[in-house]
Design a protein around this motif. Structure first.
Motif, PDB file in Angstrom:
ATOM      1  N   HIS A  67      -3.230  20.297 -19.638  1.00 62.50           N
ATOM      2  CA  HIS A  67      -3.225  19.371 -20.775  1.00 62.50           C
ATOM      3  C   HIS A  67      -1.882  18.653 -20.886  1.00 62.50           C
ATOM      4  O   HIS A  67      -1.831  17.456 -21.171  1.00 62.50           O
ATOM      5  CB  HIS A  67      -3.546  20.099 -22.085  1.00 62.50           C
ATOM      6  N   LEU A  68      -0.786  19.382 -20.655  1.00 66.01           N
ATOM      7  CA  LEU A  68       0.549  18.778 -20.702  1.00 66.01           C
ATOM      8  C   LEU A  68       0.683  17.685 -19.646  1.00 66.01           C
ATOM      9  O   LEU A  68       1.175  16.589 -19.936  1.00 66.01           O
ATOM     10  CB  LEU A  68       1.632  19.839 -20.494  1.00 66.01           C
ATOM     11  N   VAL A  69       0.232  17.958 -18.433  1.00 67.21           N
ATOM     12  CA  VAL A  69       0.309  16.956 -17.361  1.00 67.21           C
ATOM     13  C   VAL A  69      -0.532  15.738 -17.723  1.00 67.21           C
ATOM     14  O   VAL A  69      -0.072  14.590 -17.623  1.00 67.21           O
ATOM     15  CB  VAL A  69      -0.121  17.547 -16.002  1.00 67.21           C
ATOM     16  N   ARG A  70      -1.737  15.969 -18.195  1.00 72.39           N
ATOM     17  CA  ARG A  70      -2.625  14.855 -18.572  1.00 72.39           C
ATOM     18  C   ARG A  70      -2.004  14.033 -19.702  1.00 72.39           C
ATOM     19  O   ARG A  70      -2.007  12.804 -19.669  1.00 72.39           O
ATOM     20  CB  ARG A  70      -3.998  15.370 -18.989  1.00 72.39           C
ATOM     21  N   GLN A  71      -1.467  14.723 -20.704  1.00 72.43           N
ATOM     22  CA  GLN A  71      -0.831  14.048 -21.836  1.00 72.43           C
ATOM     23  C   GLN A  71       0.370  13.216 -21.368  1.00 72.43           C
ATOM     24  O   GLN A  71       0.554  12.081 -21.806  1.00 72.43           O
ATOM     25  CB  GLN A  71      -0.393  15.111 -22.844  1.00 72.43           C
ATOM     26  N   THR A  72       1.156  13.766 -20.469  1.00 72.87           N
ATOM     27  CA  THR A  72       2.322  13.040 -19.951  1.00 72.87           C
ATOM     28  C   THR A  72       1.871  11.826 -19.141  1.00 72.87           C
ATOM     29  O   THR A  72       2.468  10.749 -19.238  1.00 72.87           O
ATOM     30  CB  THR A  72       3.197  13.977 -19.088  1.00 72.87           C
ATOM     31  N   MET A  73       0.800  11.972 -18.374  1.00 76.06           N
ATOM     32  CA  MET A  73       0.284  10.853 -17.577  1.00 76.06           C
ATOM     33  C   MET A  73      -0.231   9.724 -18.472  1.00 76.06           C
ATOM     34  O   MET A  73      -0.088   8.552 -18.144  1.00 76.06           O
ATOM     35  CB  MET A  73      -0.842  11.323 -16.659  1.00 76.06           C
ATOM     36  N   LYS A  74      -0.831  10.090 -19.605  1.00 76.85           N
ATOM     37  CA  LYS A  74      -1.407   9.088 -20.506  1.00 76.85           C
ATOM     38  C   LYS A  74      -0.372   8.429 -21.413  1.00 76.85           C
ATOM     39  O   LYS A  74      -0.652   7.406 -22.014  1.00 76.85           O
ATOM     40  CB  LYS A  74      -2.495   9.733 -21.369  1.00 76.85           C
ATOM     41  N   ASP A  75       0.806   9.012 -21.512  1.00 75.94           N
ATOM     42  CA  ASP A  75       1.858   8.454 -22.359  1.00 75.94           C
ATOM     43  C   ASP A  75       2.218   7.063 -21.843  1.00 75.94           C
ATOM     44  O   ASP A  75       2.511   6.896 -20.653  1.00 75.94           O
ATOM     45  CB  ASP A  75       3.085   9.371 -22.315  1.00 75.94           C
ATOM     46  N   PRO A  76       2.204   6.053 -22.700  1.00 70.70           N
ATOM     47  CA  PRO A  76       2.521   4.688 -22.258  1.00 70.70           C
ATOM     48  C   PRO A  76       3.882   4.573 -21.572  1.00 70.70           C
ATOM     49  O   PRO A  76       4.058   3.723 -20.700  1.00 70.70           O
ATOM     50  CB  PRO A  76       2.499   3.873 -23.552  1.00 70.70           C
ATOM     51  N   ARG A  77       4.830   5.429 -21.942  1.00 75.83           N
ATOM     52  CA  ARG A  77       6.157   5.385 -21.318  1.00 75.83           C
ATOM     53  C   ARG A  77       6.113   5.854 -19.865  1.00 75.83           C
ATOM     54  O   ARG A  77       7.039   5.590 -19.093  1.00 75.83           O
ATOM     55  CB  ARG A  77       7.150   6.235 -22.111  1.00 75.83           C
ATOM     56  N   SER A  78       5.049   6.572 -19.490  1.00 77.92           N
ATOM     57  CA  SER A  78       4.920   7.097 -18.127  1.00 77.92           C
ATOM     58  C   SER A  78       4.035   6.229 -17.238  1.00 77.92           C
ATOM     59  O   SER A  78       3.933   6.480 -16.045  1.00 77.92           O
ATOM     60  CB  SER A  78       4.318   8.509 -18.171  1.00 77.92           C
ATOM     61  N   ARG A  79       3.409   5.244 -17.815  1.00 74.96           N
ATOM     62  CA  ARG A  79       2.460   4.417 -17.069  1.00 74.96           C
ATOM     63  C   ARG A  79       3.109   3.806 -15.834  1.00 74.96           C
ATOM     64  O   ARG A  79       4.157   3.185 -15.894  1.00 74.96           O
ATOM     65  CB  ARG A  79       1.905   3.324 -17.983  1.00 74.96           C
ATOM     66  N   GLY A  80       2.504   4.053 -14.697  1.00 73.60           N
ATOM     67  CA  GLY A  80       2.984   3.498 -13.443  1.00 73.60           C
ATOM     68  C   GLY A  80       4.173   4.235 -12.844  1.00 73.60           C
ATOM     69  O   GLY A  80       4.716   3.802 -11.839  1.00 73.60           O
ATOM     70  N   LYS A  81       4.563   5.355 -13.454  1.00 71.49           N
ATOM     71  CA  LYS A  81       5.715   6.107 -12.962  1.00 71.49           C
ATOM     72  C   LYS A  81       5.278   7.412 -12.311  1.00 71.49           C
ATOM     73  O   LYS A  81       4.236   7.969 -12.638  1.00 71.49           O
ATOM     74  CB  LYS A  81       6.667   6.440 -14.112  1.00 71.49           C
ATOM     75  N   GLU A  82       6.104   7.878 -11.400  1.00 67.89           N
ATOM     76  CA  GLU A  82       5.903   9.196 -10.806  1.00 67.89           C
ATOM     77  C   GLU A  82       6.349  10.248 -11.821  1.00 67.89           C
ATOM     78  O   GLU A  82       7.379  10.100 -12.475  1.00 67.89           O
ATOM     79  CB  GLU A  82       6.750   9.316  -9.541  1.00 67.89           C
ATOM     80  N   LEU A  83       5.571  11.307 -11.987  1.00 67.93           N
ATOM     81  CA  LEU A  83       5.932  12.396 -12.895  1.00 67.93           C
ATOM     82  C   LEU A  83       6.709  13.454 -12.129  1.00 67.93           C
ATOM     83  O   LEU A  83       6.326  13.825 -11.019  1.00 67.93           O
ATOM     84  CB  LEU A  83       4.685  13.039 -13.497  1.00 67.93           C
ATOM     85  N   VAL A  84       7.805  13.936 -12.724  1.00 64.71           N
ATOM     86  CA  VAL A  84       8.622  14.973 -12.102  1.00 64.71           C
ATOM     87  C   VAL A  84       8.706  16.147 -13.067  1.00 64.71           C
ATOM     88  O   VAL A  84       9.311  16.044 -14.139  1.00 64.71           O
ATOM     89  CB  VAL A  84      10.045  14.467 -11.775  1.00 64.71           C
ATOM     90  N   TYR A  85       8.064  17.238 -12.704  1.00 67.55           N
ATOM     91  CA  TYR A  85       8.127  18.457 -13.513  1.00 67.55           C
ATOM     92  C   TYR A  85       9.357  19.231 -13.073  1.00 67.55           C
ATOM     93  O   TYR A  85       9.568  19.452 -11.887  1.00 67.55           O
ATOM     94  CB  TYR A  85       6.865  19.301 -13.298  1.00 67.55           C
TER      95      TYR A  85
END
Length: 101
Positions: A67-85
């Motif tokens: 859920h955290l990953v999905r929420q971070t992916m959907k955050d407008p600030r993350s749109r089009g960016k690579e996620l780094v945990y």
């Protein structure tokens, strides 16, 4: 066996999801400023019971992490960016973070 270097970003899913070792949230903020194409995020989920017990992982923790990953992916600030945990260099927390990924 692979040794991880502080501050390096390691691909989990190239261009989408990666892993890094950072000491603090401040380090993550500085890394995000230096590389605006990435969103850095972390959690305390990898600090739980699994950190000291290498038995079956709590399914609830895995679900919350998804859920955290999905929420971070959907955050407008993350749109089009690579996620780094990221996590710190503590061996058990690093291992558990990698398990969750």
């Amino acid at each position: 066996r692979r040794d991880f270097e502080f501050g390096c970003v390691y691909d989990v899913i190239p261009g989408i999801l990666s892993f890094s070792i950072l000491d603090s949230e401040q380090d993550a903020e500085e890394a995000a400023i230096e590389d605006p194409d990435r969103t850095y995020f972390s959690s305390c989920l990898h600090d739980g019971r699994y950190a000291t017990h290498f038995g079956p992982c709590d399914l609830g923790i895995i679900t919350r992490f998804c859920h955290l990953v999905r929420q971070t992916m959907k955050d407008p600030r993350s749109r089009g960016k690579e996620l780094v945990y990221y996590t710190d260099a503590h061996k058990e927390r690093r291992t558990n973070a990698m398990f969750l990924l």
